[in-house]
Design a protein around this motif. Structure first.
Motif, PDB file in Angstrom:
ATOM      1  N   THR A  90       0.832  -1.210   0.000  1.00 59.52           N
ATOM      2  CA  THR A  90       0.000   0.000   0.000  1.00 59.52           C
ATOM      3  C   THR A  90       0.863   1.255   0.000  1.00 59.52           C
ATOM      4  OG1 THR A  90      -0.167  -0.064   2.420  1.00 59.52           O
ATOM      5  CG2 THR A  90      -1.925  -1.144   1.169  1.00 59.52           C
ATOM      6  N   ALA A  91       1.980   1.229   0.731  1.00 59.62           N
ATOM      7  CA  ALA A  91       2.860   2.392   0.796  1.00 59.62           C
ATOM      8  C   ALA A  91       3.557   2.637  -0.535  1.00 59.62           C
ATOM      9  CB  ALA A  91       3.901   2.210   1.905  1.00 59.62           C
ATOM     10  N   VAL A  92       4.036   1.560  -1.170  1.00 58.83           N
ATOM     11  CA  VAL A  92       4.722   1.699  -2.459  1.00 58.83           C
ATOM     12  C   VAL A  92       3.719   1.999  -3.573  1.00 58.83           C
ATOM     13  CG1 VAL A  92       6.142   0.502  -4.172  1.00 58.83           C
ATOM     14  CG2 VAL A  92       6.625   0.212  -1.730  1.00 58.83           C
ATOM     15  N   GLY A  93       2.595   1.283  -3.561  1.00 59.24           N
ATOM     16  CA  GLY A  93       1.595   1.478  -4.601  1.00 59.24           C
ATOM     17  C   GLY A  93       0.970   2.860  -4.583  1.00 59.24           C
ATOM     18  N   SER A  94       0.851   3.468  -3.395  1.00 58.67           N
ATOM     19  CA  SER A  94       0.275   4.812  -3.293  1.00 58.67           C
ATOM     20  C   SER A  94       1.323   5.901  -3.492  1.00 58.67           C
ATOM     21  CB  SER A  94      -0.402   4.998  -1.931  1.00 58.67           C
ATOM     22  OG  SER A  94       0.540   4.879  -0.877  1.00 58.67           O
ATOM     23  N   GLY A  95       2.590   5.504  -3.664  1.00 56.39           N
ATOM     24  CA  GLY A  95       3.656   6.460  -3.928  1.00 56.39           C
ATOM     25  C   GLY A  95       4.229   7.148  -2.711  1.00 56.39           C
ATOM     26  N   VAL A  96       3.886   6.668  -1.517  1.00 59.59           N
ATOM     27  CA  VAL A  96       4.382   7.307  -0.299  1.00 59.59           C
ATOM     28  C   VAL A  96       5.860   7.018  -0.099  1.00 59.59           C
ATOM     29  CG1 VAL A  96       4.182   7.367   2.224  1.00 59.59           C
ATOM     30  CG2 VAL A  96       2.120   7.333   0.799  1.00 59.59           C
ATOM     31  N   ILE A  97       6.287   5.770  -0.337  1.00 58.13           N
ATOM     32  CA  ILE A  97       7.708   5.430  -0.254  1.00 58.13           C
ATOM     33  C   ILE A  97       8.095   4.687  -1.523  1.00 58.13           C
ATOM     34  CG2 ILE A  97       7.764   5.334   2.266  1.00 58.13           C
ATOM     35  CD1 ILE A  97       7.712   2.318   2.100  1.00 58.13           C
ATOM     36  N   GLY A  98       9.395   4.699  -1.836  1.00 63.99           N
ATOM     37  CA  GLY A  98       9.891   3.999  -3.008  1.00 63.99           C
ATOM     38  C   GLY A  98      10.092   2.517  -2.735  1.00 63.99           C
ATOM     39  N   PHE A  99      10.303   1.762  -3.808  1.00 65.54           N
ATOM     40  CA  PHE A  99      10.438   0.311  -3.689  1.00 65.54           C
ATOM     41  C   PHE A  99      11.619  -0.088  -2.816  1.00 65.54           C
ATOM     42  CE2 PHE A  99      12.389  -3.614  -5.437  1.00 65.54           C
ATOM     43  CZ  PHE A  99      11.386  -4.505  -5.072  1.00 65.54           C
ATOM     44  N   LYS A 100      12.791   0.511  -3.037  1.00 61.91           N
ATOM     45  CA  LYS A 100      13.981   0.116  -2.278  1.00 61.91           C
ATOM     46  C   LYS A 100      13.851   0.473  -0.802  1.00 61.91           C
ATOM     47  CE  LYS A 100      17.257   0.147  -6.125  1.00 61.91           C
ATOM     48  NZ  LYS A 100      18.503   0.735  -6.688  1.00 61.91           N
ATOM     49  N   ARG A 101      13.234   1.611  -0.499  1.00 65.14           N
ATOM     50  CA  ARG A 101      13.000   1.958   0.902  1.00 65.14           C
ATOM     51  C   ARG A 101      12.009   0.990   1.537  1.00 65.14           C
ATOM     52  NH1 ARG A 101      12.806   8.596   1.439  1.00 65.14           N
ATOM     53  NH2 ARG A 101      14.970   8.958   0.756  1.00 65.14           N
ATOM     54  N   GLY A 102      11.047   0.548   0.731  1.00 65.13           N
ATOM     55  CA  GLY A 102      10.109  -0.448   1.229  1.00 65.13           C
ATOM     56  C   GLY A 102      10.806  -1.745   1.593  1.00 65.13           C
ATOM     57  N   VAL A 103      11.759  -2.160   0.763  1.00 63.83           N
ATOM     58  CA  VAL A 103      12.520  -3.385   1.046  1.00 63.83           C
ATOM     59  C   VAL A 103      13.353  -3.221   2.313  1.00 63.83           C
ATOM     60  CG1 VAL A 103      14.365  -4.885   0.203  1.00 63.83           C
ATOM     61  CG2 VAL A 103      12.552  -4.132  -1.352  1.00 63.83           C
ATOM     62  N   ALA A 105      14.254 -10.646   3.210  1.00 61.95           N
ATOM     63  CA  ALA A 105      14.502  -9.327   2.638  1.00 61.95           C
ATOM     64  C   ALA A 105      15.071  -9.440   1.228  1.00 61.95           C
ATOM     65  CB  ALA A 105      15.444  -8.531   3.533  1.00 61.95           C
ATOM     66  N   PHE A 106      15.924 -10.433   1.003  1.00 67.63           N
ATOM     67  CA  PHE A 106      16.487 -10.648  -0.331  1.00 67.63           C
ATOM     68  C   PHE A 106      15.395 -11.056  -1.312  1.00 67.63           C
ATOM     69  CE2 PHE A 106      18.687 -13.421  -3.471  1.00 67.63           C
ATOM     70  CZ  PHE A 106      19.488 -12.438  -4.041  1.00 67.63           C
ATOM     71  N   GLY A 107      14.441 -11.877  -0.855  1.00 68.94           N
ATOM     72  CA  GLY A 107      13.305 -12.244  -1.698  1.00 68.94           C
ATOM     73  C   GLY A 107      12.474 -11.028  -2.072  1.00 68.94           C
ATOM     74  N   ALA A 108      12.287 -10.117  -1.102  1.00 70.15           N
ATOM     75  CA  ALA A 108      11.541  -8.887  -1.368  1.00 70.15           C
ATOM     76  C   ALA A 108      12.256  -8.032  -2.401  1.00 70.15           C
ATOM     77  CB  ALA A 108      11.352  -8.102  -0.072  1.00 70.15           C
ATOM     78  N   LEU A 109      13.569  -7.962  -2.314  1.00 74.12           N
ATOM     79  CA  LEU A 109      14.352  -7.128  -3.231  1.00 74.12           C
ATOM     80  C   LEU A 109      14.351  -7.672  -4.649  1.00 74.12           C
ATOM     81  CD1 LEU A 109      16.327  -4.731  -3.628  1.00 74.12           C
ATOM     82  CD2 LEU A 109      18.183  -6.311  -3.043  1.00 74.12           C
ATOM     83  N   THR A 110      14.410  -8.994  -4.774  1.00 71.54           N
ATOM     84  CA  THR A 110      14.628  -9.593  -6.086  1.00 71.54           C
ATOM     85  C   THR A 110      13.357  -9.954  -6.847  1.00 71.54           C
ATOM     86  OG1 THR A 110      14.830 -11.782  -5.047  1.00 71.54           O
ATOM     87  CG2 THR A 110      16.866 -10.552  -5.442  1.00 71.54           C
ATOM     88  N   PHE A 111      12.217 -10.121  -6.136  1.00 68.86           N
ATOM     89  CA  PHE A 111      11.109 -10.774  -6.839  1.00 68.86           C
ATOM     90  C   PHE A 111       9.718 -10.303  -6.436  1.00 68.86           C
ATOM     91  CE2 PHE A 111       9.244 -14.716  -8.759  1.00 68.86           C
ATOM     92  CZ  PHE A 111       9.964 -14.696  -9.940  1.00 68.86           C
ATOM     93  N   SER A 112       9.617  -9.228  -5.662  1.00 70.55           N
ATOM     94  CA  SER A 112       8.306  -8.903  -5.082  1.00 70.55           C
ATOM     95  C   SER A 112       7.550  -7.798  -5.810  1.00 70.55           C
ATOM     96  CB  SER A 112       8.483  -8.482  -3.619  1.00 70.55           C
ATOM     97  OG  SER A 112       9.135  -7.219  -3.527  1.00 70.55           O
ATOM     98  N   TYR A 113       8.174  -7.159  -6.808  1.00 71.04           N
ATOM     99  CA  TYR A 113       7.582  -5.931  -7.351  1.00 71.04           C
ATOM    100  C   TYR A 113       6.200  -6.156  -7.960  1.00 71.04           C
ATOM    101  CZ  TYR A 113       7.128  -1.522  -9.828  1.00 71.04           C
ATOM    102  OH  TYR A 113       6.673  -0.320 -10.278  1.00 71.04           O
ATOM    103  N   GLU A 114       6.035  -7.219  -8.749  1.00 72.16           N
ATOM    104  CA  GLU A 114       4.745  -7.454  -9.418  1.00 72.16           C
ATOM    105  C   GLU A 114       3.629  -7.689  -8.407  1.00 72.16           C
ATOM    106  OE1 GLU A 114       3.923  -7.099 -12.558  1.00 72.16           O
ATOM    107  OE2 GLU A 114       5.974  -6.439 -12.955  1.00 72.16           O
ATOM    108  N   VAL A 115       3.906  -8.501  -7.396  1.00 70.00           N
ATOM    109  CA  VAL A 115       2.890  -8.754  -6.370  1.00 70.00           C
ATOM    110  C   VAL A 115       2.606  -7.468  -5.592  1.00 70.00           C
ATOM    111  CG1 VAL A 115       2.237 -10.205  -4.419  1.00 70.00           C
ATOM    112  CG2 VAL A 115       3.711 -11.125  -6.185  1.00 70.00           C
ATOM    113  N   MET A 116       3.649  -6.671  -5.357  1.00 72.10           N
ATOM    114  CA  MET A 116       3.486  -5.412  -4.635  1.00 72.10           C
ATOM    115  C   MET A 116       2.541  -4.471  -5.385  1.00 72.10           C
ATOM    116  SD  MET A 116       6.616  -3.267  -2.932  1.00 72.10           S
ATOM    117  CE  MET A 116       7.309  -4.735  -2.188  1.00 72.10           C
TER     118      MET A 116
END
Length: 307
Positions: free
Chosen positions: A27-40, A208-219
């Motif tokens: 929700t934070a990344v999708g709404s643009g409040v924080i970036g993907f890398k900060r989310g990870v 955390a490594f899984g989030a960094l490498t493969f989570s963007y589409e689900v996010m």
């Protein structure tokens, strides 16, 4: 055999990061409040705290379901569950890693002829059904309290800053729950196999490594595609889901943060009269049913063939 269990546990932690991390910061990344890398980064810090400080009750429940399984058999359960979650991540769908683990445990127990604690399984399944509904109610309640408070803030800069910090706080809370619940499922199984201590930290880093490498589409599925999210809706949905998962943690029930956040986003969207992608929602719910059945079937087959 212990090494195989360790490898499959790391695979499972990576799969949780690839799929379930989206439910903590989507929700934070999708709404643009924080970036993907900060989310990870947020995921890495607060998931670690969650598994180290808040997962004892859930770990104990999952360890009881493992019963008298050997370390090798636990490894096969984790491999089956991780495979189901990875396939869902390739599809870009948020499913329940908790359901996959429980399904794998039941499948292995049936293959081995071990008694299944159906009372505990029944309680867990009931929690799975209730958690999206409870999360939706919590999200609506938070929104109704939160919205009037924001209206009192007249300075636009202060309003934006308040919203960003609240969304960040809700995501941190949800990431803590991810460690205390989903990752504690894996930690509980490994504790039953005699692998504990610093291994929880390794699991958290792998997540955390899984989030960094493969989570963007689900996010993006969670944070953008179910229903439109602004900062107010993002905070209310995330915080409502976190409250529901925290309640489950307190009573030691392994529930799905994914079901919770999907329930809160869709429930709040319907309450506000906004568009909710019902077709996508139906596909997600179908995945919730298929995931434990698929993991259970794979686990049953592997345990029968190899254990």
């Amino acid at each position: 055999m212990a090494m195989m269990a360790v490898i499959t546990a790391l695979f499972m932690a990576w799969a949780i990061g690839a799929n379930d991390s989206a439910k903590a910061v989507g929700t934070a990344v999708g709404s643009g409040v924080i970036g993907f890398k900060r989310g990870v980064l947020l995921i890495g810090v607060f998931t670690t705290l969650g598994v180290l400080l808040g997962g004892a009750g859930v770990s104990g429940t999952v360890a009881r379901l493992a019963g008298n399984m050997t370390t090798a058999q636990v490894g096969l359960v984790l491999f089956s569950a991780a495979s189901a979650v990875t396939l869902a991540s390739l599809w870009g769908r948020p499913i329940s890693t908790t359901q996959s683990v429980i399904g794998g445990l039941v499948g292995a127990a049936l293959a081995l002829g071990l008694p299944v604690d159906w009372w505990t399984v029944g309680k867990i399944v009931s929690a799975w059904v209730l958690s999206p509904l409870v999360s939706a109610l919590f999200a609506i309640a938070v929104y109704r309290i939160y919205k009037p408070v924001l209206r009192r803030i007249k300075c636009l800069r202060n309003l934006e800053l308040t919203q960003k910090w609240l969304v960040f706080t809700a995501s941190a809370f949800s990431a803590f729950n991810l460690g205390a619940n989903e990752l504690s499922n894996v930690a509980g199984l490994m504790e039953g196999a005699g692998i504990d201590g610093p291994f929880k930290l390794i699991l958290a880093l792998t997540l955390a490594f899984g989030a960094l490498t493969f989570s963007y589409e689900v996010m993006m599925t969670v944070g953008r595609d179910i229903s439109p999210l602004g900062p107010t809706s993002a905070f209310s949905s995330q915080f409502g889901a976190s409250l529901a998962v925290s309640a489950a943690n307190l009573i030691g029930l392994p529930v799905s943060s994914g079901q919770a956040i999907v329930g809160s986003i869709s429930g709040l969207g319907l309450y506000k009269g906004e568009h909710v992608n019902l077709r996508l929602l139906a596909g997600i719910v179908k995945g919730w049913v298929i995931a434990p059945l698929f993991a259970g079937a794979i686990s049953y087959f592997l345990v029968t063939a190899l254990a």
